[in-house]
Design a protein around this motif. Sequence first.
Motif: not given
Length: 416
Positions: A231-232, A252-261, A263-275
């Motif tokens: 959440p940094g 990311i959008g300014r207003q969505p980011l406020e909400v995400i910070r 309410h959201v527990s975690n953000v994960l990053v995935v590689p192209e191959s996984a998608i």
Amino acid sequence: MATGPRTSGQAATARRKTLITFEDIRAAAQRIKGRVLHTPTVPCQTLSRVTGADIVLKLDNLQAVGSFKERGAANKLALLTERERERGVITVSAGNHAQGVARHAAMLGIDAVIVMPRFTPVAKVTRTAAWGARVILEGDNFAEATAHANALCQREGRVFVHPYDDPEVMAGQGTFALELLEDAGPLDTFVCPIGGGGLLSGCAVAARAMRPEMDIIGVQVENFSSLAGFPGDEVMPSGGATIAEGIAVLQIGRQPLEVIREHVSNVLVVPESAIETAITMLAEGAKQVSEGAGATALAAVLTYPELFRDRRVALPITGGNIDSRILANTLLRSLLRDGRLLCLKMEIPDRPGVLADISRKIGDAGGNIIEVSHQRLFTTPSVQAAELEVMIEARDPEHARMLEAELAKTYIVRRA
């Protein structure tokens, strides 16, 4: 009378007043009822066995425009005044929001202009134009397309319908989670892709109101991972080519980011191959066609299985608008990675009956020939030899190795 600068607490209160509420989402659900599908929420035993989690899918790829995006578009356009409708609307999108705006503008008799980046898949451009909107391809990326749309909006006096940084759009997207949580029963985790943040922010507000104990996890693709340090502070991603073009948003959008910070527990990053693997698994295991962005939630479960094992996990298939050629190539690439597609090069004698012998050996061993390329002139050291490249479908990696060994008994074989 001057009041002086606001304290940090007063500033936070002012910010909170601009954010969407659960009541906004419930009102949006009533507003768009009958205009947007209440899509199915279904368990998937196949994916559950593979991942070790209890997987539940929410199928917004079944919407009329093939994506959740029409939820926000429908809510936003329904709230326009009569004067705003007369002015017409404009938006910028890589495809799915464009189709949502085009469809609901047509339903309401509103003139719509859609600006799309030049890289947008042909399928999305064609489908957007089919709803009756004027489509303009401009810019090599989303930022350049946005700049053009803003300039055109000013010249023509249209209403700008932002794809994610708008509370009314965010509230519309939140109806996705409202339906999911009403239909799915108890859940431990909700996983959601992040592009501009409209879907995750709206869903997070609904989820916190209905299931406050539930983990809410966002997912980004590597080249567009602005929240990789969550959440940094935000980071500026590199951008570039991605199969998940629906979430290829640098910031990311300014207003969505406020909400995400909040309410959201975690953000994960995935590689192209996984998608790519997730797209294939959804097609084979869940019998659902998903675009890249729509498969990122499953990609997160595949990439970080320890976070989801033995938990009841809701995954949105947010969109199904994938180009047929890209889907075909993705399935083939996944087969190659899984060892179920074998490409061999063989040096063979240039005489009658050799190709028939090779076909028989492959067939007798249970392989299926997908493609054959036969070259006599340029690749062999002898005029009496030829090079054969053959692509074979196998059951699994062990079967592929057996096929290769069987052919190597008679011919010089190497992997292509």
